[in-house]
Scaffold this active site. Structure first.
Site, PDB file in Angstrom:
ATOM      1  N   HIS B  76       0.899  -1.107  -0.051  1.00 19.70           N
ATOM      2  CA  HIS B  76      -0.115  -0.031   0.009  1.00 19.70           C
ATOM      3  C   HIS B  76       0.759   1.387   0.037  1.00 19.70           C
ATOM      4  O   HIS B  76       0.605   2.115  -0.894  1.00 19.70           O
ATOM      5  CB  HIS B  76      -1.021  -0.158   1.271  1.00 19.70           C
ATOM      6  N   ASP B 105       6.558  21.613 -26.526  1.00 14.85           N
ATOM      7  CA  ASP B 105       6.565  20.213 -25.825  1.00 14.85           C
ATOM      8  C   ASP B 105       7.474  20.109 -24.881  1.00 14.85           C
ATOM      9  O   ASP B 105       8.117  20.996 -24.502  1.00 14.85           O
ATOM     10  CB  ASP B 105       6.844  19.190 -26.926  1.00 14.85           C
ATOM     11  N   TRP B 141       7.039  -0.004   3.934  1.00 12.04           N
ATOM     12  CA  TRP B 141       7.547   0.535   2.622  1.00 12.04           C
ATOM     13  C   TRP B 141       8.869   1.257   2.849  1.00 12.04           C
ATOM     14  O   TRP B 141       9.694   1.352   1.728  1.00 12.04           O
ATOM     15  CB  TRP B 141       6.615   1.632   2.420  1.00 12.04           C
ATOM     16  N   SER B 168      12.627   5.912 -13.840  1.00 10.24           N
ATOM     17  CA  SER B 168      11.657   6.852 -14.754  1.00 10.24           C
ATOM     18  C   SER B 168      11.458   8.185 -14.202  1.00 10.24           C
ATOM     19  O   SER B 168      11.380   9.008 -14.840  1.00 10.24           O
ATOM     20  CB  SER B 168      10.297   5.956 -14.397  1.00 10.24           C
ATOM     21  N   SER B 169      11.456   8.154 -12.840  1.00 10.57           N
ATOM     22  CA  SER B 169      11.410   9.531 -12.117  1.00 10.57           C
ATOM     23  C   SER B 169      12.475  10.450 -12.453  1.00 10.57           C
ATOM     24  O   SER B 169      12.449  11.840 -12.756  1.00 10.57           O
ATOM     25  CB  SER B 169      10.773   9.478 -10.897  1.00 10.57           C
ATOM     26  N   HIS B 252      13.666  11.764   3.399  1.00 12.29           N
ATOM     27  CA  HIS B 252      12.918  13.064   3.999  1.00 12.29           C
ATOM     28  C   HIS B 252      12.757  13.840   2.856  1.00 12.29           C
ATOM     29  O   HIS B 252      11.517  14.430   2.734  1.00 12.29           O
ATOM     30  CB  HIS B 252      13.452  13.775   5.005  1.00 12.29           C
ATOM     31  N   GLU B 254      11.980  12.969  -0.311  1.00 13.16           N
ATOM     32  CA  GLU B 254      10.746  12.362  -0.790  1.00 13.16           C
ATOM     33  C   GLU B 254       9.720  12.874  -0.399  1.00 13.16           C
ATOM     34  O   GLU B 254       8.472  13.062  -1.104  1.00 13.16           O
ATOM     35  CB  GLU B 254      10.954  10.963  -0.472  1.00 13.16           C
ATOM     36  N   TYR B 256       8.997  15.918   0.592  1.00 19.46           N
ATOM     37  CA  TYR B 256       8.653  17.272   0.011  1.00 19.46           C
ATOM     38  C   TYR B 256       8.519  17.050  -1.411  1.00 19.46           C
ATOM     39  O   TYR B 256       7.943  17.868  -2.293  1.00 19.46           O
ATOM     40  CB  TYR B 256       9.772  18.202   0.455  1.00 19.46           C
ATOM     41  N   SER B 267      -1.273  27.278  -5.172  1.00 23.86           N
ATOM     42  CA  SER B 267      -0.994  28.696  -5.360  1.00 23.86           C
ATOM     43  C   SER B 267      -1.493  29.287  -6.764  1.00 23.86           C
ATOM     44  O   SER B 267      -1.450  30.182  -6.983  1.00 23.86           O
ATOM     45  CB  SER B 267       0.635  28.744  -5.398  1.00 23.86           C
ATOM     46  N   HIS B 301      15.588  12.727  12.081  1.00 28.55           N
ATOM     47  CA  HIS B 301      14.246  12.942  13.032  1.00 28.55           C
ATOM     48  C   HIS B 301      13.296  11.634  12.846  1.00 28.55           C
ATOM     49  O   HIS B 301      12.422  11.529  13.694  1.00 28.55           O
ATOM     50  CB  HIS B 301      13.625  14.088  12.778  1.00 28.55           C
ATOM     51  N   HIS B 302      13.832  10.672  11.922  1.00 33.66           N
ATOM     52  CA  HIS B 302      12.891   9.452  11.731  1.00 33.66           C
ATOM     53  C   HIS B 302      13.557   8.582  12.513  1.00 33.66           C
ATOM     54  O   HIS B 302      13.142   7.328  12.541  1.00 33.66           O
ATOM     55  CB  HIS B 302      12.907   8.944  10.235  1.00 33.66           C
ATOM     56  N   THR B 327       7.252  26.914   5.700  1.00 33.92           N
ATOM     57  CA  THR B 327       5.899  26.272   5.575  1.00 33.92           C
ATOM     58  C   THR B 327       4.642  27.227   5.902  1.00 33.92           C
ATOM     59  O   THR B 327       3.884  27.404   5.345  1.00 33.92           O
ATOM     60  CB  THR B 327       5.892  25.007   6.191  1.00 33.92           C
ATOM     61  N   LYS B 330       4.422  29.874   3.790  1.00 35.31           N
ATOM     62  CA  LYS B 330       3.306  29.619   2.522  1.00 35.31           C
ATOM     63  C   LYS B 330       1.889  29.682   3.003  1.00 35.31           C
ATOM     64  O   LYS B 330       1.112  30.264   2.439  1.00 35.31           O
ATOM     65  CB  LYS B 330       3.555  28.199   2.059  1.00 35.31           C
ATOM     66  N   ARG B 449       1.859   1.002  15.061  1.00 35.05           N
ATOM     67  CA  ARG B 449       1.378   0.703  13.571  1.00 35.05           C
ATOM     68  C   ARG B 449       1.772  -0.586  12.941  1.00 35.05           C
ATOM     69  O   ARG B 449       2.630  -1.093  13.822  1.00 35.05           O
ATOM     70  CB  ARG B 449       1.972   1.950  12.722  1.00 35.05           C
TER      71      ARG B 449
END
Lengths: 179, 540
Positions: B76, B105, B141, B168-169, B252, B254, B256, B267, B301-302, B327, B330, B449
């Site tokens: 998931h 293009d 994950w 790909s990315s 991390h 990732e 963002y 925006s 921090h993880h 943040t 924003k 979890r």
């Protein structure tokens, strides 16, 4: 901008960006030695090396600490590891020597590595080991039986609140070594 | 408006049939492929989430054995992150960037095709892995060692899938950067560029910087598994904690990568429906950049519970809290944009406002978690699950719904059903909160979890969450129905269906011509890509 100049500008940028991606891939592998060096310089994760005795005030008449010894073997490793002393009391600063007996009950040569662990974990930095079989990998012939000393003292700086420490070894099979 | 519409179809004729899609080089076709692919993956990952919630409806084991449950939570996560959210933003960027900056293009059309067509095989590898001996990856994950160095071949398939999706990315990101830096129409300067273009540019740089790190660390897992290395094996001199350091150096940023494009989309939508320019455009650009830079300095921090020295905990704690500053800039800018605006509440606006409110809730629970002393208590609890679903579902996903509704008229030439759109929003908003808000309480009460069973006192909140999840999931079919119905029967859309929209794509007819801006227009542009004047620009 003309089409072909634009195309070559695009390709030049593509190459730079692809190079960044490649360098970052290399950086991931570079993190491994960087991590090791940081751990060595800062003394974090110093499991397999003798501690410096330094000027720790030994013999201070602090209350005795109850020390418990234990060992576990990784599943599949045909070793029996046991401490010859289960528990003892010692004053901080006093040298302690205990012995562990290891038997290779398997029919093949095995190389093992013991990793120490402390309970409570915060007590780990106060256990100063001078000699330990965990400092290096140990090779055992089939059926071989050996005894190893562990020599250490408890740093008198140990907080008053901690009066019991368990020292537990987990012994791992070192892959790719032995027969 | 001086748009020269060239209807003659020369050698750029639109290809027909399956080859139009398989050999697609047109940015709009590839964007469409990305969007449908990511929606399919969203439904796939969603079904897995419902499998998880079904099992958690009651304590005890009802449907799945723990092993399969762990596979469901792992897949998931992987499918939603790499299959749904990231490709959806890349699809949006493909569709919109050339229209927004006046490019014909994307810069590398054939590489663009390859970027997309690598994704379906990767997704297939992940799904097929359920059927191999040992089942799919079940390490979560994050694929932490030493779990990931031990599992069956499902883990190998997952590692290959991550390699492919990573390539790909990275190619998609190179395309986005080159397009934005080299193909802007005259007049479209960087500090006038629309926020979505800025967000995509910065996100693309983040992807190029960290996806290779993920590829590296999973490659190390692969060599530990099969080639006798011990990067993460304590006995061989390695360290499982090292995996976490390298993984979160990717992980991390990732976070963002999945949030910045959402900021860009919102925006656009808030100013349009508030009929006011975006407040503090320049500060938005700088805030986005500083979030991206700071994201490289907070990874540990993880890992507050891995036994880090207190000094390191404090450094990562303060650095993490620092991210709340840009943040916050924003969020306050968005609120100031709405202030005294002439606001109307069409579906995209509803989703955008929902985004601002709920993303802020997720942001604040993130600040709570950044406190090391609190995090040690809440690590790996349902509080964390609640936190990241507030930023990823109500954040990234809501922004994507907002984007689809907002640009649907430009993409399809038809209006979506406003009635169904509003129903979809309110339905999603209510059931999203019913699903995820109770998870805060579960986490605070100590429910961990990634477990299929739980202590009896957690039952009520889990039941509420499961009911919410099934209703939320069902509601997404409203969205699918609305899109399918509107593609055929929707009212024809005018070139500019939104009164307050002022970026370049609204200067084109709806649907956008297959070949837009074949010759670049001369633009006079205000902040956030507002078009003040346009000359030229040829379309087929």
């Amino acid at each position: 901008m003309r089409a072909d100049t634009r195309r070559s500008a695009n390709l030049a940028l593509l190459k730079k960006l692809a190079l960044i991606a490649l360098l970052m891939f290399g950086f991931a592998w570079g993190l491994i030695p960087i991590y090791r060096v940081i751990c060595e310089v800062t003394g974090i994760n110093q499991l397999q090396r003798a501690d410096a005795v330094g000027k720790a005030a030994r013999g201070a008449a602090a209350a005795e600490v109850l020390l418990t010894f234990d060992a576990t073997v990784q599943a599949g490793l045909p070793w029996q590891v046991r401490p010859l002393t289960g528990q003892l009391r010692a004053r901080p600063g006093e040298f302690v020597k205990v012995e562990y007996e290891i038997v290779n009950a398997g029919a093949r040569e095995v190389v093992g590595q013991a990793i120490p662990r402390y309970l409570p974990a915060a007590a780990g930095e106060y256990v100063k080991k001078l000699d330990c079989f965990c400092f290096k990998q140990q090779a055992f012939a089939p059926g071989e039986r050996r005894r190893f000393p562990v020599v250490f003292f408890v740093d008198p700086a140990l907080p008053e609140a901690v009066r019991e420490i368990t020292l537990s070894y987990t012994v791992f099979d070192v892959p790719g070594k032995g027969a | 408006m001086a748009v020269v519409t060239d209807t003659e179809q020369g050698h750029h004729a639109r290809p027909r049939g399956w080859s139009r899609w398989l050999a697609a080089t047109n940015h709009k076709d590839i964007g469409t492929l990305y969007l449908w692919f990511s929606f399919t993956m969203f439904l796939t990952g969603g079904v897995m989430a419902l499998g998880i919630r079904a099992e958690l409806f009651q304590p005890g084991l009802q449907f799945w054995q723990p092993d399969l449950f762990n596979q469901l939570t792992t897949l998931h996560g992987l499918i939603m992150v790499f299959g749904a959210i990231m490709p959806a933003f890349t699809g949006m960027a493909n569709w919109l960037l050339p229209l927004m900056i006046g490019a014909p293009d994307m810069a590398f059309a054939r590489m663009n095709n390859w970027s997309f067509w690598l994704l379906p095989p990767a997704a297939l590898l992940l799904i097929v892995s359920f059927a191999v001996p040992g089942g799919a990856a079940s390490a979560g994950w994050t694929l932490y060692a030493p779990l990931s160095t031990q599992m069956g071949m499902g883990m190998d398939l997952t590692i290959f899938a991550i390699h492919i999706m990573g390539i790909s990315s990275i190619m998609g990101s190179i395309n986005i950067i080159v397009t934005i830096l080299n193909l802007r129409a005259p007049g479209m300067t960087l500090m006038k560029m629309p926020m979505f273009a800025w967000a995509s540019l910065i996100t693309a740089y983040l992807i190029i910087a960290v996806m290779p790190v993920l590829a590296g660390v999973v490659t190390m897992v692969l060599t530990d598994r099969h080639f006798g290395t011990h990067f993460f094996n304590a006995a061989g001199g390695g360290d499982p904690v090292l995996y976490q350091h390298v993984f979160w150096f990717f992980g991390h940023p990732e976070v963002y990568i999945m949030a910045l494009p959402a900021f860009g989309i919102v925006s656009h939508i808030l100013p349009t429906f508030a009929r006011k320019p975006l407040f503090g455009y320049a500060s938005m650009v700088y805030a986005t950049s500083s979030i991206a830079l700071l994201s490289f300095m907070v990874w540990a921090h993880h890992m507050f519970t891995t036994g880090m020295p207190a000094t390191a905990q404090l450094f990562f704690m303060y650095a993490t809290m620092l991210i709340a500053v840009p943040t916050g800039v924003k969020v306050f800018n968005w609120i100031a944009t709405l202030w005294q605006g002439s606001i109307s509440f069409e579906t995209p606006m509803l989703f955008a406002i929902g985004f601002v409110c709920l993303f802020t809730v997720g942001g604040l629970s993130g600040v709570t978690l950044s406190v090391a002393a609190v995090d040690i208590q809440l690590q790996d609890s349902y509080y964390v699950v609640a936190h990241f679903h507030y930023v990823l579902v109500a954040g990234a996903l809501f922004s994507l719904f907002a984007a689809v509704y907002y640009w649907f008229p430009k993409m399809s030439g038809r209006m979506y059903s406003e009635r169904l759109g509003k129903l979809h929003f309110w339905w999603s908003l209510v059931w999203f909160n019913v699903t995820f808000f109770p998870m805060h309480f579960l986490g605070l009460a100590g429910m961990p979890r990634r477990i299929p069973d739980y202590a009896l006192q957690f039952t009520s909140f889990n039941e509420i969450a499961s009911v919410g999840a099934f209703c939320f999931g069902l509601g997404q079919l409203i969205f699918l129905y609305n899109i399918l119905w509107s593609l055929r029967r929707g009212d024809p859309a005018p070139a500019k269906p939104w009164e307050g929209a002022d970026t370049l794509e609204w200067q084109l007819p709806s649907p956008a011509p297959y070949h837009s801006f074949v010759e670049a227009p001369e633009l006079e542009v205000g902040e956030n890509g507002a078009i003040r004047g346009m000359k030229g620009g040829v379309h087929h």
